[in-house]
Design a protein around this motif. Sequence first.
Motif, PDB file in Angstrom:
ATOM      1  N   ASP A 252       0.866  -1.179   0.000  1.00  0.00           N
ATOM      2  CA  ASP A 252       0.000   0.000   0.000  1.00  0.00           C
ATOM      3  C   ASP A 252       0.903   1.229   0.000  1.00  0.00           C
ATOM      4  OD1 ASP A 252      -1.983   1.903   0.352  1.00  0.00           O
ATOM      5  OD2 ASP A 252      -2.107   1.587   2.521  1.00  0.00           O
ATOM      6  N   LEU A 253       1.008   1.886  -1.153  1.00  0.00           N
ATOM      7  CA  LEU A 253       1.920   3.021  -1.258  1.00  0.00           C
ATOM      8  C   LEU A 253       1.368   4.036  -2.249  1.00  0.00           C
ATOM      9  CD1 LEU A 253       4.684   3.804  -0.015  1.00  0.00           C
ATOM     10  CD2 LEU A 253       5.712   3.065  -2.173  1.00  0.00           C
ATOM     11  N   VAL A 254       1.242   5.266  -1.787  1.00  0.00           N
ATOM     12  CA  VAL A 254       0.716   6.370  -2.593  1.00  0.00           C
ATOM     13  C   VAL A 254       1.798   7.441  -2.718  1.00  0.00           C
ATOM     14  CG1 VAL A 254      -0.972   8.253  -2.649  1.00  0.00           C
ATOM     15  CG2 VAL A 254      -1.691   5.947  -2.023  1.00  0.00           C
ATOM     16  N   LEU A 255       1.949   8.007  -3.924  1.00  0.00           N
ATOM     17  CA  LEU A 255       2.934   9.068  -4.170  1.00  0.00           C
ATOM     18  C   LEU A 255       2.255  10.419  -3.996  1.00  0.00           C
ATOM     19  CD1 LEU A 255       4.675   7.589  -7.345  1.00  0.00           C
ATOM     20  CD2 LEU A 255       5.029   7.017  -4.932  1.00  0.00           C
ATOM     21  N   LYS A 256       2.693  11.176  -3.013  1.00  0.00           N
ATOM     22  CA  LYS A 256       2.013  12.414  -2.643  1.00  0.00           C
ATOM     23  C   LYS A 256       2.175  13.534  -3.672  1.00  0.00           C
ATOM     24  CE  LYS A 256       2.254  11.854   2.406  1.00  0.00           C
ATOM     25  NZ  LYS A 256       2.743  12.474   3.655  1.00  0.00           N
ATOM     26  N   ASP A 257       3.223  13.487  -4.469  1.00  0.00           N
ATOM     27  CA  ASP A 257       3.515  14.596  -5.380  1.00  0.00           C
ATOM     28  C   ASP A 257       2.898  14.439  -6.763  1.00  0.00           C
ATOM     29  OD1 ASP A 257       5.048  15.766  -3.401  1.00  0.00           O
ATOM     30  OD2 ASP A 257       6.896  14.782  -4.064  1.00  0.00           O
ATOM     31  N   TYR A 258       2.203  13.326  -7.009  1.00  0.00           N
ATOM     32  CA  TYR A 258       1.712  13.058  -8.364  1.00  0.00           C
ATOM     33  C   TYR A 258       0.250  12.635  -8.328  1.00  0.00           C
ATOM     34  CZ  TYR A 258       6.653  13.180  -9.438  1.00  0.00           C
ATOM     35  OH  TYR A 258       7.962  13.583  -9.564  1.00  0.00           O
ATOM     36  N   ARG A 259      -0.493  13.196  -9.267  1.00  0.00           N
ATOM     37  CA  ARG A 259      -1.908  12.850  -9.416  1.00  0.00           C
ATOM     38  C   ARG A 259      -2.138  12.143 -10.744  1.00  0.00           C
ATOM     39  NH1 ARG A 259      -5.038  14.915  -5.491  1.00  0.00           N
ATOM     40  NH2 ARG A 259      -4.089  16.532  -4.162  1.00  0.00           N
ATOM     41  N   GLU A 260      -3.279  11.486 -10.841  1.00  0.00           N
ATOM     42  CA  GLU A 260      -3.578  10.712 -12.041  1.00  0.00           C
ATOM     43  C   GLU A 260      -3.790  11.601 -13.265  1.00  0.00           C
ATOM     44  OE1 GLU A 260      -6.844   8.161 -11.228  1.00  0.00           O
ATOM     45  OE2 GLU A 260      -5.921   7.291  -9.441  1.00  0.00           O
ATOM     46  N   THR A 261      -4.389  12.765 -13.072  1.00  0.00           N
ATOM     47  CA  THR A 261      -4.639  13.695 -14.168  1.00  0.00           C
ATOM     48  C   THR A 261      -4.201  15.092 -13.732  1.00  0.00           C
ATOM     49  OG1 THR A 261      -6.892  14.322 -13.497  1.00  0.00           O
ATOM     50  CG2 THR A 261      -6.661  12.311 -14.817  1.00  0.00           C
ATOM     51  N   THR A 262      -4.401  16.058 -14.621  1.00  0.00           N
ATOM     52  CA  THR A 262      -4.022  17.439 -14.302  1.00  0.00           C
ATOM     53  C   THR A 262      -5.016  18.120 -13.370  1.00  0.00           C
ATOM     54  OG1 THR A 262      -5.130  18.178 -16.326  1.00  0.00           O
ATOM     55  CG2 THR A 262      -2.762  17.735 -16.464  1.00  0.00           C
ATOM     56  N   ALA A 263      -6.171  17.522 -13.159  1.00  0.00           N
ATOM     57  CA  ALA A 263      -7.170  18.128 -12.279  1.00  0.00           C
ATOM     58  C   ALA A 263      -6.678  18.148 -10.829  1.00  0.00           C
ATOM     59  CB  ALA A 263      -8.487  17.361 -12.363  1.00  0.00           C
ATOM     60  N   ALA A 264      -6.908  19.258 -10.153  1.00  0.00           N
ATOM     61  CA  ALA A 264      -6.443  19.405  -8.769  1.00  0.00           C
ATOM     62  C   ALA A 264      -7.109  18.402  -7.835  1.00  0.00           C
ATOM     63  CB  ALA A 264      -6.699  20.827  -8.285  1.00  0.00           C
ATOM     64  N   SER A 265      -8.307  17.964  -8.193  1.00  0.00           N
ATOM     65  CA  SER A 265      -9.039  17.023  -7.349  1.00  0.00           C
ATOM     66  C   SER A 265      -8.784  15.570  -7.724  1.00  0.00           C
ATOM     67  CB  SER A 265     -10.543  17.308  -7.452  1.00  0.00           C
ATOM     68  OG  SER A 265     -10.980  17.182  -8.804  1.00  0.00           O
ATOM     69  N   SER A 266      -7.922  15.345  -8.705  1.00  0.00           N
ATOM     70  CA  SER A 266      -7.639  13.983  -9.158  1.00  0.00           C
ATOM     71  C   SER A 266      -6.966  13.186  -8.052  1.00  0.00           C
ATOM     72  CB  SER A 266      -6.745  14.036 -10.394  1.00  0.00           C
ATOM     73  OG  SER A 266      -6.366  12.736 -10.800  1.00  0.00           O
ATOM     74  N   PRO A 267      -7.249  11.874  -7.961  1.00  0.00           N
ATOM     75  CA  PRO A 267      -6.601  11.042  -6.926  1.00  0.00           C
ATOM     76  C   PRO A 267      -5.088  10.999  -7.104  1.00  0.00           C
ATOM     77  CG  PRO A 267      -8.474   9.902  -7.922  1.00  0.00           C
ATOM     78  CD  PRO A 267      -8.222  11.110  -8.756  1.00  0.00           C
ATOM     79  N   LEU A 268      -4.392  10.792  -6.004  1.00  0.00           N
ATOM     80  CA  LEU A 268      -2.950  10.631  -6.048  1.00  0.00           C
ATOM     81  C   LEU A 268      -2.585   9.305  -6.719  1.00  0.00           C
ATOM     82  CD1 LEU A 268      -2.053  11.798  -2.431  1.00  0.00           C
ATOM     83  CD2 LEU A 268      -1.698  13.088  -4.544  1.00  0.00           C
TER      84      LEU A 268
ATOM     85  N   ASN B 183      12.696  10.398   0.217  1.00  0.00           N
ATOM     86  CA  ASN B 183      12.159  10.284  -1.138  1.00  0.00           C
ATOM     87  C   ASN B 183      11.485   8.929  -1.319  1.00  0.00           C
ATOM     88  OD1 ASN B 183      13.052  12.859  -2.536  1.00  0.00           O
ATOM     89  ND2 ASN B 183      15.002  12.167  -1.703  1.00  0.00           N
ATOM     90  N   TYR B 184      12.100   8.032  -2.106  1.00  0.00           N
ATOM     91  CA  TYR B 184      11.423   6.778  -2.438  1.00  0.00           C
ATOM     92  C   TYR B 184      12.269   5.537  -2.147  1.00  0.00           C
ATOM     93  CZ  TYR B 184       8.657  10.109  -5.174  1.00  0.00           C
ATOM     94  OH  TYR B 184       7.894  11.183  -5.577  1.00  0.00           O
ATOM     95  N   MET B 185      13.322   5.674  -1.353  1.00  0.00           N
ATOM     96  CA  MET B 185      14.205   4.533  -1.138  1.00  0.00           C
ATOM     97  C   MET B 185      13.999   3.927   0.243  1.00  0.00           C
ATOM     98  SD  MET B 185      16.460   2.718  -2.762  1.00  0.00           S
ATOM     99  CE  MET B 185      17.310   3.704  -3.997  1.00  0.00           C
ATOM    100  N   PHE B 186      13.559   2.650   0.233  1.00  0.00           N
ATOM    101  CA  PHE B 186      13.433   1.858   1.447  1.00  0.00           C
ATOM    102  C   PHE B 186      14.704   1.016   1.604  1.00  0.00           C
ATOM    103  CE2 PHE B 186       9.171   2.767   0.087  1.00  0.00           C
ATOM    104  CZ  PHE B 186       8.408   2.874   1.233  1.00  0.00           C
TER     105      PHE B 186
END
Length: 589
Positions: A95-111, A180-183
Amino acid sequence: MDQKRLLAAIAISIGILLAFDLWKRETTPPAPDAPAAVTQQAPTPTAPAAVAPANPGSGEAAVAAQANRPPPQRLRVESPRVSGSILLRGARLDDLVLKDYRETTAASSPLVRMFAPREELQPYFAQWGWSSADGRTRVPDNETDWTASGGPLGPDSPVTLSWENGQGQTFQIVLSLDRNYMFQAEQRVINSAADPVLVLPWSRVRRERTPHVAGFYILHEGFVGVLNGRLNEQTYKAAKDEGARTRGVALEQETSGGWAGFTDKYWLAAIAPVDAAQPLRAAWRHVAENGEDRWQVDFATPQPQTVASGATGSISTRLFAGAKEVHLLDAYRDNLGITDFDKAIDFGWFYFLTKPFFYALDYLFKLFGNFGIAILVFTVALKLAFFPLANKAYKSMARMKVLTPKMQEIRERYKDDPAKAQSEMMALYRSEKVNPASGCLPIVIQIPVFFALYKVLFVTIEMRHAPFFGWIRDLSAPDPTNLFNLFGLIPWDPPALLHMPVWAIIMGVTMFVQQKLNPAPADPIQAKIFTWMPIIFTFMLASFPAGLVIYWSWNNLLSVAQQWYIMRHEREARRQEKALTKTGAKAKG
């Protein structure tokens, strides 16, 4: 002959590009609601990384035990750039979500969701574990409930997962995460028993659905890794075909250092050993289960690890799970010693040209705050760099323009003798010191620049969702406007083949104007090719990234200005030359 070959090469190249563009429009499926990285998932493993579920027994007692078992617990993951959780049953980061990127250009688009659990439509996860190499040591499996100390997992907050097997061994996974993204996972076996144990530690990334891929031949998506200093790539189809011949193993190789994982257009999940000298066996696997393809990348020690009585055996690996940002991958390559980690971004065969283009655009973006403006400024810089070469070509074209009446006269005089006309034309070119193929030179120069810039726009996440001005919200996507619905005035969504946006039309018009400043080729076939080129390129570039079409349009405008300037000075030079000739003739008289 050289001129004809050059024109034939250009015509063939245009034909190939046009055919590819038409094929792409017809065969590209509509983009899914969520990007591939949000829904991708990992497959069921095989030895050595396979973890068989624990057998709780059989009969009614086992069923009752499973029914009364408490639900699995989760450990929260929280950092400035990711959030999610680790399933403690099986020790899976799923379960991992990227906070800086959304699915589309819409501000309300899911991460963008990088990893997802097995209950989701597109399972994708990382996992750490052991196999028993001595046949008697009980090791954790998919049904093991781990105990977590600390949490949530974050940049300054490592956690330790622990489990005792009841035979005197304690298994631990010490997890840490940077900003960042390194575990990083340190797998420990603490042996308190009287006898040594033999275990085989492993780590894996698993994907339990085949993701949507959109790169065609210009972008690699699938298995990727640098093993023994060599970049290896394999598509899902190729891995499946190879696995069919080798019982599911698409690649298996012993390596020191390196890394391997799954690459998507913008996202990467990859494993790398912390100790570059640590020998490991890397494997890429495919299996089919219940009609679904399962994919796996795993690392394991090539030989069992012996843990003596009273000793602790350990091995550490890294897991990258996130966005393929150029500077970030460069930093991990340089600071952590992960060999060629930047090659996870598919810059292609022209890596030596494409990556410097990105650096230049990124630098200009930091100066101006807009990638569109960065492209415009970069184009001006390219024009200045190529000015001496283009200047020579445009001067030759300007002289060709002046020679047009003489060329027409030769064609009329020898219209019944093409060979003689061609001979006289060549003699005219030699006497006037012009190159009839010079008009092709600016286009030939642009071709490698065009493809390098196209690659940058297509593969770098920095360009993803980068806005320009007005209706261009994403320079890496096609211009959304369309002539065939009057740019949105008509409520109709034309098919992909009829996509004709504003910027493509601007590009076609500027290319037509640029062409009109050039003299018409002497050969009628060549003249027809050049006449059709603006129309061909307009339709061809209509579905290309908007940033590329803006670059081409701006380049055409700069070329028009440059040609006008050179031709004006050429006419002035000829006027002065004629004036000097007349003055000299009068002086002699």
